[in-house]
Design a protein around this motif. Structure first.
Motif, PDB file in Angstrom:
ATOM      1  N   GLN A  18       0.821  -1.211   0.000  1.00  0.00           N
ATOM      2  CA  GLN A  18       0.000   0.000   0.000  1.00  0.00           C
ATOM      3  C   GLN A  18       0.857   1.263   0.000  1.00  0.00           C
ATOM      4  N   THR A  19       0.309   2.326  -0.578  1.00  0.00           N
ATOM      5  CA  THR A  19       0.881   3.666  -0.509  1.00  0.00           C
ATOM      6  C   THR A  19      -0.171   4.599   0.064  1.00  0.00           C
ATOM      7  N   ALA A  20       0.196   5.857   0.275  1.00  0.00           N
ATOM      8  CA  ALA A  20      -0.748   6.814   0.862  1.00  0.00           C
ATOM      9  C   ALA A  20      -1.995   6.974   0.012  1.00  0.00           C
ATOM     10  N   THR A  21      -1.851   6.854  -1.309  1.00  0.00           N
ATOM     11  CA  THR A  21      -2.991   7.082  -2.203  1.00  0.00           C
ATOM     12  C   THR A  21      -3.612   5.787  -2.704  1.00  0.00           C
ATOM     13  N   SER A  22      -3.263   4.657  -2.092  1.00  0.00           N
ATOM     14  CA  SER A  22      -3.913   3.401  -2.462  1.00  0.00           C
ATOM     15  C   SER A  22      -5.388   3.460  -2.076  1.00  0.00           C
ATOM     16  N   ARG A  23      -6.204   2.755  -2.844  1.00  0.00           N
ATOM     17  CA  ARG A  23      -7.636   2.759  -2.577  1.00  0.00           C
ATOM     18  C   ARG A  23      -8.163   1.362  -2.313  1.00  0.00           C
ATOM     19  N   ALA A  24      -7.262   0.449  -1.959  1.00  0.00           N
ATOM     20  CA  ALA A  24      -7.686  -0.917  -1.653  1.00  0.00           C
ATOM     21  C   ALA A  24      -8.507  -0.941  -0.367  1.00  0.00           C
ATOM     22  N   ASP A  25      -9.354  -1.938  -0.244  1.00  0.00           N
ATOM     23  CA  ASP A  25     -10.177  -2.119   0.946  1.00  0.00           C
ATOM     24  C   ASP A  25      -9.276  -2.587   2.091  1.00  0.00           C
ATOM     25  N   LEU A  26      -9.156  -1.780   3.135  1.00  0.00           N
ATOM     26  CA  LEU A  26      -8.284  -2.148   4.244  1.00  0.00           C
ATOM     27  C   LEU A  26      -8.761  -3.413   4.950  1.00  0.00           C
ATOM     28  N   ASP A  27     -10.062  -3.636   4.992  1.00  0.00           N
ATOM     29  CA  ASP A  27     -10.555  -4.860   5.622  1.00  0.00           C
ATOM     30  C   ASP A  27     -10.078  -6.087   4.861  1.00  0.00           C
ATOM     31  N   PHE A  58       1.979   2.635   9.718  1.00  0.00           N
ATOM     32  CA  PHE A  58       0.756   2.068   9.152  1.00  0.00           C
ATOM     33  C   PHE A  58       0.709   0.549   9.344  1.00  0.00           C
ATOM     34  N   GLY A  59       1.875  -0.086   9.313  1.00  0.00           N
ATOM     35  CA  GLY A  59       1.926  -1.527   9.526  1.00  0.00           C
ATOM     36  C   GLY A  59       1.466  -1.927  10.909  1.00  0.00           C
ATOM     37  N   GLY A  60       1.722  -1.084  11.912  1.00  0.00           N
ATOM     38  CA  GLY A  60       1.234  -1.363  13.244  1.00  0.00           C
ATOM     39  C   GLY A  60      -0.283  -1.338  13.313  1.00  0.00           C
ATOM     40  N   VAL A  61      -0.887  -0.459  12.536  1.00  0.00           N
ATOM     41  CA  VAL A  61      -2.353  -0.405  12.469  1.00  0.00           C
ATOM     42  C   VAL A  61      -2.893  -1.716  11.912  1.00  0.00           C
ATOM     43  N   LEU A  62      -2.268  -2.209  10.832  1.00  0.00           N
ATOM     44  CA  LEU A  62      -2.711  -3.466  10.235  1.00  0.00           C
ATOM     45  C   LEU A  62      -2.507  -4.639  11.191  1.00  0.00           C
ATOM     46  N   TYR A 112      -5.439  13.443   1.600  1.00  0.00           N
ATOM     47  CA  TYR A 112      -6.513  13.749   2.537  1.00  0.00           C
ATOM     48  C   TYR A 112      -7.405  14.859   1.996  1.00  0.00           C
ATOM     49  N   ALA A 113      -6.793  15.861   1.379  1.00  0.00           N
ATOM     50  CA  ALA A 113      -7.578  16.972   0.845  1.00  0.00           C
ATOM     51  C   ALA A 113      -8.543  16.496  -0.229  1.00  0.00           C
ATOM     52  N   LEU A 114      -8.159  15.452  -0.963  1.00  0.00           N
ATOM     53  CA  LEU A 114      -8.992  14.955  -2.056  1.00  0.00           C
ATOM     54  C   LEU A 114      -9.918  13.824  -1.630  1.00  0.00           C
ATOM     55  N   ALA A 115      -9.626  13.214  -0.493  1.00  0.00           N
ATOM     56  CA  ALA A 115     -10.305  11.962  -0.158  1.00  0.00           C
ATOM     57  C   ALA A 115     -11.751  12.138   0.268  1.00  0.00           C
ATOM     58  N   THR A 116     -12.016  13.055   1.152  1.00  0.00           N
ATOM     59  CA  THR A 116     -13.345  13.173   1.739  1.00  0.00           C
ATOM     60  C   THR A 116     -14.192  14.151   0.937  1.00  0.00           C
ATOM     61  N   PRO A 117     -15.382  13.776   0.484  1.00  0.00           N
ATOM     62  CA  PRO A 117     -16.005  12.474   0.682  1.00  0.00           C
ATOM     63  C   PRO A 117     -15.948  11.595  -0.556  1.00  0.00           C
ATOM     64  N   PHE A 118     -15.151  11.935  -1.529  1.00  0.00           N
ATOM     65  CA  PHE A 118     -15.265  11.301  -2.826  1.00  0.00           C
ATOM     66  C   PHE A 118     -14.537   9.974  -2.939  1.00  0.00           C
ATOM     67  N   ALA A 119     -13.550   9.699  -2.096  1.00  0.00           N
ATOM     68  CA  ALA A 119     -12.804   8.446  -2.175  1.00  0.00           C
ATOM     69  C   ALA A 119     -12.238   8.106  -0.813  1.00  0.00           C
ATOM     70  N   ASP A 120     -11.990   6.825  -0.613  1.00  0.00           N
ATOM     71  CA  ASP A 120     -11.374   6.360   0.624  1.00  0.00           C
ATOM     72  C   ASP A 120      -9.952   5.922   0.319  1.00  0.00           C
ATOM     73  N   TYR A 121      -9.007   6.851   0.391  1.00  0.00           N
ATOM     74  CA  TYR A 121      -7.607   6.492   0.253  1.00  0.00           C
ATOM     75  C   TYR A 121      -7.131   5.844   1.549  1.00  0.00           C
ATOM     76  N   ALA A 122      -6.027   5.092   1.460  1.00  0.00           N
ATOM     77  CA  ALA A 122      -5.500   4.424   2.649  1.00  0.00           C
ATOM     78  C   ALA A 122      -5.225   5.424   3.757  1.00  0.00           C
ATOM     79  N   VAL A 123      -4.600   6.561   3.401  1.00  0.00           N
ATOM     80  CA  VAL A 123      -4.243   7.530   4.428  1.00  0.00           C
ATOM     81  C   VAL A 123      -5.477   8.179   5.042  1.00  0.00           C
ATOM     82  N   GLU A 124      -6.559   8.305   4.263  1.00  0.00           N
ATOM     83  CA  GLU A 124      -7.779   8.901   4.813  1.00  0.00           C
ATOM     84  C   GLU A 124      -8.459   7.963   5.793  1.00  0.00           C
ATOM     85  N   ARG A 125      -8.388   6.662   5.525  1.00  0.00           N
ATOM     86  CA  ARG A 125      -9.059   5.702   6.391  1.00  0.00           C
ATOM     87  C   ARG A 125      -8.359   5.551   7.739  1.00  0.00           C
ATOM     88  N   VAL A 126      -7.058   5.915   7.785  1.00  0.00           N
ATOM     89  CA  VAL A 126      -6.337   5.817   9.057  1.00  0.00           C
ATOM     90  C   VAL A 126      -6.031   7.190   9.629  1.00  0.00           C
TER      91      VAL A 126
END
Length: 553
Positions: free
Chosen positions: A56-65, A99-103, A154-168
């Motif tokens: 993952q990168t900051a702008t990845s859009r994969a489902d964290l779950d 971020f790995g600690g979060v996972l 983050y500036a672009l993420a809400t509410p139009f997309a859930d980037y990895a960095v926005e979700r954490v």
């Protein structure tokens, strides 16, 4: 490290989860490679060291779950649960950087089981969870060390997309749900691993305030590494003395004979009342303080905690924009998480007006671990079909004790509420399905715990909050010292008809197009009368004036 000879002769598994990649590169080697090679050498032949490469990168859009599920599946495989050719370890150490600690935390919670779920076998042999520069509450996008790429995402993420960095990001839906479940698990589990929070003293991305939760959790250890930056916690080459840095990290990861976790700070067992104002707080500026005073009086002389955030003036224009509404919810979630860490969620009660009700309901629908024992709504901007039953089914309204006790919700409405009946109806007609007219017309298919019915106060947006006697009645409901209901009444037929009319999608869009068209015709006519240049300047001034006006109502 001879003191660890007995421990290291066991069959062990150390799993490392890296963070998001930084801008720094050293050829084809990752910053953590030197650290892992040294650890692998010191652990010896009876230990295995595995790295989970999430990609993952900051702008990845994969489902964290989905990523967490993948990590949990890898842990089952590495621990010998899935195949007979893997020798089962006797203990496991989980290590995550940033971020790995979060996972790593999420994967452990995924398989350790909830209140009713059975744990997977590998979780029973996890001895340590080591979090290197990993925040409990999420990353703050405005922290001094936040990379520019994260800020842009983050500036672009809400509410139009859930980037990895926005979700954490602190206050995000995903990370807040993880935070609450993390706290619950370590307060509930009897055989729990030691959690080690490691921070660098020169880390300007994650600070001690970002690991506040560890102070209120049992079996946690906090380690401060002198001079280490955020990246330097895994990159030995950044240290003035790499050998010294490795010894510090080795002790934090593997433990030491004299290691001792301090007793957790005491949590408050006092009732906690969340009181949130709405989009027009200035019009009813005293109700929050007055209601708090009545609550304090009715609860007696004991300590009472209040969470009364001043979320700032929120204009009708800002409320109409989905992005603005969503960012307000993140502010509320951060405060809720802090209160959850320091208090007893079984004693949480909510009272909100207008946009305050939206913030609460939006948060609860996206964060299943949230709960309130009792909820009060005034001038709510929620849709009539809001899924209260879903919250009931997930046990988000009520409290735990010896057994689950269902809570209650009360909705006080107004008969001529223009912001709800007209503005929210129009926004819903334009496609905003997360707002609606329940503050005027009530909820559809409401569960039995919701006191709604056909009652409403005569008046406008703040009718339920204007009278001291009404506020006292609300305080009685919230403290369960008295049960009162609003007087019978309902919105007038003409007002309700007009509310439905402006909320019809065809009408709503025609009204918007008519407004845009009228402005266009006016500017064209103005240009013909005074010339294109002056017309453009005057038009810009008028638009600016309208924006200013809309931001103040």
């Amino acid at each position: 490290m001879d003191a660890f000879k007995t421990e290291r002769e066991k069959r062990g598994l150390l799993v490392f989860v890296p963070g998001l990649p930084s801008a720094r590169r050293r050829g084809s080697r990752a910053p953590h490679d030197d650290l892992l090679e040294r650890l692998r050498s010191d652990l010896g032949p009876t230990w295995r060291l595995e790295v989970f490469r999430h990609g993952q990168t900051a702008t990845s859009r994969a489902d964290l779950d989905a990523i967490v599920d993948d990590l949990a599946a890898h842990l089952r495989d590495w621990s010998g649960e899935l195949s007979v050719d893997v020798e089962r370890p006797e203990e496991i150490i989980l290590v995550g950087h940033s971020f790995g600690g979060v996972l790593a935390r999420a994967a452990y919670l995924r398989d350790v089981g909830g209140r009713d779920g059975a744990p997977r076998p590998w979780t029973a042999i996890v001895r340590r969870i080591v979090l290197l520069g990993s925040p409990n509450a999420g990353f703050r996008w405005n922290a001094k060390g936040t990379p520019l790429a994260w800020r842009l995402a983050y500036a672009l993420a809400t509410p139009f997309a859930d980037y990895a960095v926005e979700r954490v990001e602190a206050g995000g839906y995903w990370i807040t749900d993880l935070r609450l479940r993390w706290l619950d698990a370590f307060r509930r589990l009897e055989d729990r691993p030691t959690v080690v929070q490691v921070l660098g003293t020169s880390d300007d991305l994650v600070t001690r305030e970002d690991i506040l939760d560890s102070r209120y959790m049992p079996d946690t250890v906090e380690v401060m590494v002198p001079g280490a930056t955020h990246a330097g916690l895994v990159d030995l080459s950044t240290a003035a003395d790499p050998e010294r840095r490795f010894q510090q990290l080795q002790s934090a990861i593997l433990g030491r004979p004299d290691e001792a976790s301090g007793a957790p700070a005491g949590r408050s067992t006092s009732p906690t009342f969340f009181v949130l104002h709405g989009i027009r707080a200035s019009a009813y500026e005293h109700w929050v303080q007055d209601l708090s005073s009545y609550i304090q009086t009715m609860t007696g002389t004991g300590e009472v905690r209040f969470v009364r955030p001043d979320t700032g003036f929120f204009s009708a224009l800002e409320f109409a924009l989905p992005g603005s509404r969503n960012r307000k919810v993140h502010q509320f979630l951060k405060l809720y998480g802090d209160a959850y860490a320091t208090g007893d969620p079984d004693r949480f009660t909510f009272a909100g007006h207008s946009n305050g009700t939206y913030m609460m309901a939006r948060a609860m629908s996206r964060v299943p671990a949230m709960r309130f024992r009792r909820i009060y709504l005034a001038g709510t901007v929620l849709p009539r079909d809001f899924d209260w039953q879903g919250l009931v089914d997930r046990r988000q309204i009520g409290s735990y004790g010896s057994a689950w006790r269902p809570g209650a919700v009360r909705n006080d409405r107004s008969t001529r509420d223009v912001p709800v009946g007209i503005l929210c109806s129009w926004l819903r007609g334009l496609g905003s399905s997360d707002v609606g007219t329940a503050g005027v017309t009530g909820f559809e298919h409401a569960p039995s715990i919701l006191d709604d019915g056909a009652r409403a106060y005569a008046g406008g947006h703040g009718a339920a909050l204007r009278d001291p006697a009404r506020l006292q009645a609300v305080a009685g409901y919230l403290t369960e010292t008295a049960t009162t209901v609003p007087p019978p009444g309902g919105a007038g037929s003409i007002f309700r008809w007009f509310s439905r009319f402006v909320g019809t999608p065809v009408v709503a869009w025609l009204l918007l197009l008519a407004l845009v068209g009228a402005l266009t015709v006016a500017f064209v006519a103005l240009g013909g009368a005074i010339g294109p240049g002056p017309a453009a300047a005057l038009g810009a001034a008028i638009v600016l004036a309208l924006v200013v006006l809309l931001r103040t109502i």
